[in-house]
Design a protein around this motif. Structure first.
Motif, PDB file in Angstrom:
ATOM      1  N   UNK A 110      -2.878 -46.533  -2.675  1.00 27.71           N
ATOM      2  CA  UNK A 110      -3.194 -47.406  -1.537  1.00 27.71           C
ATOM      3  C   UNK A 110      -1.974 -48.214  -1.116  1.00 27.71           C
ATOM      4  N   UNK A 111      -1.222 -48.698  -2.094  1.00 29.06           N
ATOM      5  CA  UNK A 111      -0.017 -49.469  -1.769  1.00 29.06           C
ATOM      6  C   UNK A 111       1.046 -48.580  -1.128  1.00 29.06           C
ATOM      7  N   UNK A 112       1.157 -47.347  -1.590  1.00 31.95           N
ATOM      8  CA  UNK A 112       2.114 -46.413  -0.989  1.00 31.95           C
ATOM      9  C   UNK A 112       1.762 -46.161   0.471  1.00 31.95           C
ATOM     10  N   UNK A 113       0.481 -45.967   0.750  1.00 32.09           N
ATOM     11  CA  UNK A 113       0.067 -45.738   2.140  1.00 32.09           C
ATOM     12  C   UNK A 113       0.345 -46.972   2.999  1.00 32.09           C
ATOM     13  N   UNK A 114       0.109 -48.149   2.428  1.00 33.90           N
ATOM     14  CA  UNK A 114       0.370 -49.375   3.177  1.00 33.90           C
ATOM     15  C   UNK A 114       1.858 -49.500   3.512  1.00 33.90           C
ATOM     16  N   UNK A 115       2.718 -49.189   2.544  1.00 36.76           N
ATOM     17  CA  UNK A 115       4.158 -49.240   2.792  1.00 36.76           C
ATOM     18  C   UNK A 115       4.568 -48.177   3.808  1.00 36.76           C
ATOM     19  N   UNK A 116       3.929 -47.023   3.771  1.00 40.85           N
ATOM     20  CA  UNK A 116       4.245 -45.960   4.718  1.00 40.85           C
ATOM     21  C   UNK A 116       3.913 -46.375   6.137  1.00 40.85           C
ATOM     22  N   UNK A 117       2.797 -47.079   6.286  1.00 39.21           N
ATOM     23  CA  UNK A 117       2.409 -47.523   7.628  1.00 39.21           C
ATOM     24  C   UNK A 117       3.385 -48.563   8.178  1.00 39.21           C
TER      25      UNK A 117
END
Length: 227
Positions: A110-117
């Motif tokens: 979830x944190x990786x996706x947030x950083x990707x966004x």
């Protein structure tokens, strides 16, 4: 999306490498500070997952050198150092996020996706198989246009099956990635979860997408891919 993991503990490093790869990311692993720094500076990574206590060069120095070299890729510290001053130091050196060990793999994703966004790196937002659709950002699942309510673990299980569709996933791998646990042959948690998931996304519809491969594991097959 390309991810670099810098982690010296063998079990944790191998676990992260397998998990990131199974989640669909192109992933490399460095097991010490100097190698991690070299790969971060020379490779074109969209994200770096960085430990603090590393042989040869600690994570603070690795991050400081990355930022001084002009690289702005997101960096997520994944470390057992849980003091407030440690988190403050990491963020002040230019880290984008800080996650404490032990951690849940689902939270890391979830944190990786947030950083990707927040970065320019593209991220897959919709997963599909036939008339089944999963919206990762809104955490919604539809089949044949009907919304399906899933528990967090059911959502994580279906996401794994969708990302690795057409591939047979062993129960041990599913247990590791969805439940963050070592597989115990006496535990039927995977079988129970798959049965409940199929009751929601398969039983009311046709054709069925999730199949049990006896003695091997489970596979989600896209009917459109076989036409």
């Amino acid at each position: 999306m390309r991810i670099l993991i810098v982690e010296d503990e063998p079990k944790t490093g191998d676990y992260l490498l397998q998990g990131m790869t199974e989640a669909g990311f192109i992933t490399d692993l460095a097991r010490n500070g100097p190698d991690g720094l070299h790969m971060a500076l020379e490779g074109e990574y969209d994200l770096v997952i960085l430990d603090v206590m590393l042989p040869g060069m600690n994570g603070w120095k690795v991050l400081e050198t990355i930022r001084r070299s002009g690289h702005d890729m997101p960096v997520l510290f994944l470390t057992a150092r849980d003091q407030v001053e440690d988190r403050v130091q990491g963020l002040e050196l230019g880290a984008d996020d800080y996650l404490i060990k032990p951690f849940a793999f689902s939270e890391l994703l979830a944190r990786i996706r947030a950083l990707s966004r927040r970065s320019k790196a593209p991220v897959v937002e919709i997963l599909k198989a036939g008339d089944l659709e999963m919206d990762l950002l809104r955490r919604r699942v539809h089949r044949a246009g009907q919304r399906i309510a899933l528990t967090p673990k059911e959502f994580a299980l279906l996401e794994l099956l969708l990302r690795r569709q057409e591939e047979i996933l062993p129960r041990s791998l599913i247990a590791s990635l969805v439940w963050d646990m070592n597989f115990d042959s006496d535990t039927n948690v995977v079988e129970v979860a798959v049965r409940r998931l199929r009751a929601k996304v398969d039983d009311p519809y046709s054709p069925r997408l999730i199949r049990n491969v006896r003695g091997m594991g489970y596979v989600l097959e896209d009917p459109d891919a076989n036409q």
